[in-house]
Motif scaffolding. Structure first.
Motif, mmCIF file in Angstrom:
data_model
loop_
_atom_site.group_PDB
_atom_site.id
_atom_site.type_symbol
_atom_site.label_atom_id
_atom_site.label_comp_id
_atom_site.label_asym_id
_atom_site.label_seq_id
_atom_site.Cartn_x
_atom_site.Cartn_y
_atom_site.Cartn_z
ATOM 1 N N LYS A 34 0.832 -1.215 0.000
ATOM 2 C CA LYS A 34 0.000 0.000 0.000
ATOM 3 C C LYS A 34 0.861 1.257 0.000
ATOM 4 C CE LYS A 34 -4.178 -1.683 2.351
ATOM 5 N NZ LYS A 34 -5.029 -1.528 3.567
ATOM 6 N N ILE A 35 1.913 1.235 0.826
ATOM 7 C CA ILE A 35 2.804 2.404 0.900
ATOM 8 C C ILE A 35 3.501 2.630 -0.435
ATOM 9 C CG2 ILE A 35 4.893 3.309 1.992
ATOM 10 C CD1 ILE A 35 4.058 1.870 4.551
ATOM 11 N N ILE A 36 4.036 1.565 -1.027
ATOM 12 C CA ILE A 36 4.735 1.688 -2.311
ATOM 13 C C ILE A 36 3.789 2.182 -3.390
ATOM 14 C CG2 ILE A 36 5.904 0.356 -4.112
ATOM 15 C CD1 ILE A 36 7.085 -1.389 -1.915
ATOM 16 N N LYS A 37 2.583 1.623 -3.441
ATOM 17 C CA LYS A 37 1.605 2.023 -4.462
ATOM 18 C C LYS A 37 1.244 3.504 -4.329
ATOM 19 C CE LYS A 37 -2.954 0.741 -6.268
ATOM 20 N NZ LYS A 37 -3.619 2.040 -6.086
ATOM 21 N N HIS A 38 0.979 3.951 -3.113
ATOM 22 C CA HIS A 38 0.600 5.343 -2.896
ATOM 23 C C HIS A 38 1.731 6.297 -3.273
ATOM 24 C CE1 HIS A 38 -0.610 8.720 0.104
ATOM 25 N NE2 HIS A 38 -1.107 8.945 -1.091
ATOM 26 N N CYS A 39 2.960 5.975 -2.852
ATOM 27 C CA CYS A 39 4.092 6.862 -3.123
ATOM 28 C C CYS A 39 4.438 6.898 -4.614
ATOM 29 C CB CYS A 39 5.312 6.418 -2.312
ATOM 30 S SG CYS A 39 5.110 6.552 -0.518
ATOM 31 N N LYS A 40 4.337 5.761 -5.296
ATOM 32 C CA LYS A 40 4.690 5.732 -6.716
ATOM 33 C C LYS A 40 3.638 6.403 -7.583
ATOM 34 C CE LYS A 40 7.978 1.969 -7.258
ATOM 35 N NZ LYS A 40 8.308 0.736 -8.014
ATOM 36 N N GLU A 41 2.383 6.311 -7.185
ATOM 37 C CA GLU A 41 1.319 6.923 -7.988
ATOM 38 C C GLU A 41 1.455 8.437 -8.047
ATOM 39 O OE1 GLU A 41 -2.379 5.685 -6.400
ATOM 40 O OE2 GLU A 41 -2.455 3.810 -7.557
ATOM 41 N N PHE A 42 1.923 9.051 -6.971
ATOM 42 C CA PHE A 42 2.003 10.515 -6.912
ATOM 43 C C PHE A 42 3.430 11.030 -7.114
ATOM 44 C CE2 PHE A 42 -1.920 9.553 -4.743
ATOM 45 C CZ PHE A 42 -2.765 10.581 -5.124
ATOM 46 N N VAL A 133 6.847 5.711 15.040
ATOM 47 C CA VAL A 133 7.906 5.663 14.033
ATOM 48 C C VAL A 133 7.408 6.346 12.777
ATOM 49 C CG1 VAL A 133 8.942 3.543 14.917
ATOM 50 C CG2 VAL A 133 7.146 3.411 13.179
ATOM 51 N N CYS A 134 8.355 6.682 11.935
ATOM 52 C CA CYS A 134 8.048 7.232 10.613
ATOM 53 C C CYS A 134 8.686 6.305 9.584
ATOM 54 C CB CYS A 134 8.597 8.651 10.476
ATOM 55 S SG CYS A 134 8.364 9.350 8.823
ATOM 56 N N ILE A 135 7.872 5.792 8.670
ATOM 57 C CA ILE A 135 8.357 4.948 7.581
ATOM 58 C C ILE A 135 8.665 5.849 6.392
ATOM 59 C CG2 ILE A 135 7.867 3.007 6.055
ATOM 60 C CD1 ILE A 135 8.102 2.211 8.951
ATOM 61 N N ILE A 136 9.905 5.843 5.942
ATOM 62 C CA ILE A 136 10.343 6.655 4.806
ATOM 63 C C ILE A 136 10.497 5.743 3.592
ATOM 64 C CG2 ILE A 136 12.096 8.225 3.919
ATOM 65 C CD1 ILE A 136 10.698 9.414 6.253
ATOM 66 N N TYR A 137 9.850 6.134 2.480
ATOM 67 C CA TYR A 137 9.994 5.369 1.237
ATOM 68 C C TYR A 137 10.457 6.314 0.133
ATOM 69 C CZ TYR A 137 8.981 2.549 -2.857
ATOM 70 O OH TYR A 137 9.087 1.870 -4.039
ATOM 71 N N ASP A 138 11.490 5.880 -0.601
ATOM 72 C CA ASP A 138 12.089 6.702 -1.661
ATOM 73 C C ASP A 138 11.875 6.014 -3.001
ATOM 74 O OD1 ASP A 138 13.562 8.332 -3.277
ATOM 75 O OD2 ASP A 138 15.350 8.357 -2.032
ATOM 76 N N PRO A 139 10.877 6.433 -3.796
ATOM 77 C CA PRO A 139 10.642 5.789 -5.099
ATOM 78 C C PRO A 139 11.804 5.958 -6.061
ATOM 79 C CG PRO A 139 8.753 7.138 -4.429
ATOM 80 C CD PRO A 139 9.875 7.469 -3.514
ATOM 81 N N SER A 140 12.504 7.094 -6.005
ATOM 82 C CA SER A 140 13.612 7.328 -6.937
ATOM 83 C C SER A 140 14.743 6.331 -6.710
ATOM 84 C CB SER A 140 14.127 8.763 -6.783
ATOM 85 O OG SER A 140 14.581 9.001 -5.455
ATOM 86 N N ARG A 141 15.025 6.021 -5.467
ATOM 87 C CA ARG A 141 16.079 5.050 -5.189
ATOM 88 C C ARG A 141 15.610 3.629 -5.440
ATOM 89 N NH1 ARG A 141 19.383 3.829 0.387
ATOM 90 N NH2 ARG A 141 21.163 2.806 -0.586
ATOM 91 N N SER A 142 14.318 3.371 -5.236
ATOM 92 C CA SER A 142 13.798 2.033 -5.506
ATOM 93 C C SER A 142 13.908 1.677 -6.980
ATOM 94 C CB SER A 142 12.345 1.937 -5.047
ATOM 95 O OG SER A 142 12.250 2.106 -3.645
ATOM 96 N N ASN A 143 13.917 2.692 -7.847
ATOM 97 C CA ASN A 143 14.091 2.420 -9.275
ATOM 98 C C ASN A 143 15.472 1.867 -9.592
ATOM 99 O OD1 ASN A 143 11.513 3.361 -9.824
ATOM 100 N ND2 ASN A 143 12.198 5.461 -10.199
ATOM 101 N N GLN A 144 16.417 1.994 -8.667
ATOM 102 C CA GLN A 144 17.758 1.454 -8.858
ATOM 103 C C GLN A 144 17.873 0.005 -8.385
ATOM 104 O OE1 GLN A 144 20.015 3.353 -10.456
ATOM 105 N NE2 GLN A 144 18.420 4.903 -10.595
ATOM 106 N N GLY A 145 16.749 -0.619 -8.056
ATOM 107 C CA GLY A 145 16.778 -2.010 -7.636
ATOM 108 C C GLY A 145 16.932 -2.208 -6.149
ATOM 109 N N VAL A 146 16.688 -1.158 -5.347
ATOM 110 C CA VAL A 146 16.816 -1.241 -3.890
ATOM 111 C C VAL A 146 15.474 -0.872 -3.269
ATOM 112 C CG1 VAL A 146 18.020 -0.384 -1.856
ATOM 113 C CG2 VAL A 146 19.252 -0.623 -4.009
ATOM 114 N N LEU A 147 15.015 -1.669 -2.321
ATOM 115 C CA LEU A 147 13.795 -1.331 -1.594
ATOM 116 C C LEU A 147 14.139 -0.273 -0.553
ATOM 117 C CD1 LEU A 147 10.802 -1.780 -1.088
ATOM 118 C CD2 LEU A 147 11.414 -3.629 0.485
ATOM 119 N N ALA A 148 14.008 0.988 -0.941
ATOM 120 C CA ALA A 148 14.428 2.106 -0.079
ATOM 121 C C ALA A 148 13.344 2.382 0.950
ATOM 122 C CB ALA A 148 14.715 3.340 -0.922
#
Length: 337
Positions: A34-42, A133-148
């Motif tokens: 859910k987090i990945i989908k929301h962050c990547k869509e926007f 806690v705060c969960i930080i997700y970085d879509p730009s870095r995930s495009n490099q093959g890393v689950l950021a």
């Protein structure tokens, strides 16, 4: 001695005081999706959402989440966002879903998340939640093959200092606090039910070839490296400006100390003359004198956060550049053969 019966509130308060430190953030696989989908869509716009779950001992379980609506900086819209959050939690409670707030998640761009706004959000949450806690997700870095994906919390020593709003050099040395002590990264453990694990095993093909396997052959990392270097240069400029503030402060402090010494020498010579004349000496300290007015020391919080960002960009550049060199050397060896 007979056992004195205790109320439920007394037992709960004692358990809360003896709570072990947070060790692991356990997240359901569906929540991560859910987090990945929301962050990547926007993306590249930054979004945020609420984390729901349970605080069990040293483990913070994140069992559900929901996104916040994208809003502008407006008081009415902020009030609507708060009402939306309460309404969502009420609906989740009605369908018997965990509705205990354990923090929030947010997206970031190239790891640029260490800001004063993030610290203020943490402090606002901590007013009502003991541990979050705060969960930080970085879509730009995930495009490099890393689950950021990383879970962060504020360190206890930093929170104590932030509440006193005293980030002078003397106080930081007294608390032994440096720029690496602001945030604490908590390990993330992904949890799936047995049914989901069995279903994923059934879906797995006999000869798995995923998109990630093809992405490993991509040799171009120039756009990602260029953006990281650009952000790094901007942070270096910001750090230089912060250093100029401290240089200006120390110049003023040195000038003030010289004025104080000159004034004290003049006052002492005047007092010697007054004593010789049989008059009462004047006090050597004069609070009304501008030379004795203390100069406020600039806060070191901004420089600490900028240093954190610089370290983050350097680590990202180092990691991507290392992988790129490995791929290039591999392709060169294949071409020679």
């Amino acid at each position: 001695m007979a056992n004195v019966p205790r109320s439920f509130l007394q037992v709960a308060a004692k358990e809360e005081e003896a709570a072990p430190p947070l060790r692991v953030v356990q997240i359901e696989g569906l929540v991560i999706l859910k987090i990945i989908k929301h962050c990547k869509e926007f993306s590249p716009a930054l979004v945020t959402g609420q984390l729901l779950g349970l605080d069990v001992g040293s483990v913070l379980e994140v069992t559900n989440c929901f996104p916040f609506p994208v809003r502008e900086e407006d008081e009415e819209i902020e009030a609507e966002g708060a009402n939306y959050q309460l309404e969502m939690m009420r609906c989740l409670r009605e369908v018997n879903v965990d509705n205990n707030t354990v923090g929030w998640y947010q997206s970031t761009l190239f790891g640029s998340f260490q800001t004063v706004e993030l610290i203020e959000t943490f402090m606002n949450y901590l007013e009502n939640i003991k541990r979050c806690v705060c969960i930080i997700y970085d879509p730009s870095r995930s495009n490099q093959g890393v689950l950021a994906l990383k879970a962060l919390k504020l360190s206890d020593s930093f929170m104590e200092l932030y509440r006193s709003n005293n980030f002078t050099g003397e106080k930081l040395r007294e608390k032994n606090l440096s720029w690496v002590d602001i945030f604490e990264e908590i390990p993330i453990k992904v949890s799936n039910s047995a049914l989901i694990s069995a279903f994923m095993t059934e879906l797995e093909p006999d000869t798995p070839v995923t998109q990630c396997d093809y992405e490993r052959l991509q040799l171009s990392t120039n756009p990602y490296l260029e953006r990281n270097v650009e952000f790094l240069i901007e942070c270096m400029d910001d750090l230089s400006m912060e250093q100029q503030k401290f240089q200006f402060y120390y110049r003023n402090l040195s000038r003030q100390q010289a004025q104080q010494q000159a004034w004290l020498q003049k006052r002492r010579s005047d007092n010697m003359a007054r004593k010789a004349a049989g008059e009462e000496p004047l006090p050597e300290e004069d609070p009304s004198n501008p030379a004795f007015k203390p100069i406020p020391e600039p806060s070191r919080l901004d420089s600490f956060l900028i240093t954190n960002q610089i370290s983050n960009y350097c680590n990202q550049i180092n990691g991507v550049a290392g992988q790129s060199f490995s791929r290039l050397y591999l392709m060169k060896a294949l071409q020679e053969n």
